[in-house]
Design a protein around this motif. Sequence first.
Motif, PDB file in Angstrom:
ATOM      1  N   UNK A   8      49.766  19.688  16.947  1.00 54.84           N
ATOM      2  CA  UNK A   8      49.964  18.842  18.315  1.00 54.84           C
ATOM      3  C   UNK A   8      51.057  19.170  19.220  1.00 54.84           C
ATOM      4  N   UNK A   9      51.904  19.992  18.489  1.00 54.56           N
ATOM      5  CA  UNK A   9      53.123  20.156  19.205  1.00 54.56           C
ATOM      6  C   UNK A   9      53.223  21.542  19.810  1.00 54.56           C
ATOM      7  N   UNK A  10      54.055  21.512  20.991  1.00 56.85           N
ATOM      8  CA  UNK A  10      54.286  22.941  21.414  1.00 56.85           C
ATOM      9  C   UNK A  10      55.435  23.440  20.686  1.00 56.85           C
ATOM     10  N   UNK A  26      45.914  26.596  23.968  1.00 58.34           N
ATOM     11  CA  UNK A  26      45.647  27.529  24.988  1.00 58.34           C
ATOM     12  C   UNK A  26      46.700  28.702  25.139  1.00 58.34           C
ATOM     13  N   UNK A  27      47.613  28.500  24.375  1.00 60.22           N
ATOM     14  CA  UNK A  27      48.469  29.604  24.576  1.00 60.22           C
ATOM     15  C   UNK A  27      49.634  29.632  25.791  1.00 60.22           C
ATOM     16  N   UNK A  28      49.600  28.500  26.498  1.00 60.94           N
ATOM     17  CA  UNK A  28      50.274  28.445  27.840  1.00 60.94           C
ATOM     18  C   UNK A  28      51.905  28.472  27.330  1.00 60.94           C
ATOM     19  N   UNK A  80      57.038  17.923  21.599  1.00 61.90           N
ATOM     20  CA  UNK A  80      56.146  17.087  22.291  1.00 61.90           C
ATOM     21  C   UNK A  80      55.239  17.745  23.266  1.00 61.90           C
ATOM     22  N   UNK A  81      56.116  18.183  24.241  1.00 67.82           N
ATOM     23  CA  UNK A  81      55.472  18.904  25.425  1.00 67.82           C
ATOM     24  C   UNK A  81      56.059  20.297  25.478  1.00 67.82           C
ATOM     25  N   UNK A  82      55.190  21.019  26.262  1.00 72.08           N
ATOM     26  CA  UNK A  82      55.648  22.490  26.510  1.00 72.08           C
ATOM     27  C   UNK A  82      57.015  22.361  27.369  1.00 72.08           C
ATOM     28  N   UNK A  83      57.123  21.684  28.472  1.00 72.75           N
ATOM     29  CA  UNK A  83      58.327  21.452  29.225  1.00 72.75           C
ATOM     30  C   UNK A  83      58.344  20.205  29.857  1.00 72.75           C
ATOM     31  N   UNK A  84      59.558  19.523  29.810  1.00 74.94           N
ATOM     32  CA  UNK A  84      60.621  19.833  28.843  1.00 74.94           C
ATOM     33  C   UNK A  84      60.318  19.892  27.373  1.00 74.94           C
TER      34      UNK A  84
END
Length: 119
Positions: A30-32, A54-56, A99-103
Motif C-alpha cells: 500500500x506504500x510507495x 505501476x512502478x511509477x 503513503x505517497x510517491x511524492x512528497x
Amino acid sequence: VQLQASGGGLVQAGGSLRLSCAASGRRFRDYAMGWFRQTPGKEREFVGAITWTVGSTYYPDSVKGRFTISRDNAKNTVYLQMDSLKPEDTAVYYCAACRDLYPCRPSYWGQGTQVTVSS
C-alpha cells in the motif's frame, strides 16, 4: 511494515553501487518505497521513490539521470541503482515506506546502509 536495507560499501568515484530494500509485513504494498540519505549534521535528503503496483518513480533533480529505482514484486524488494557516483554521494542511505510517491513522507524506516565514495 518491516524494511531491511543492504548493499552499501566503498566505491570509487565514477563507479556504481546497487542498494536493496526487502519489505515485509502487513500491507507494505500500500506504500510507495522511498530512498533517503543522510550525512552527519544534515537533514535526511530524499533521493527517489517508486510504487509497487505501476512502478511509477520520482527523483529529485539532484540525482536524476544517475540514480534509478526499480522493484521486484516477486522478491518484495526495491533497488536503488547508483551510477556515476561522486564523493558527495557519500552518506548513510535509508529506505522508507511512504503513503505517497511524492512528497514521500515516511511512515516506516529501514535501517541505514553506509555508502562511501572515494575520490
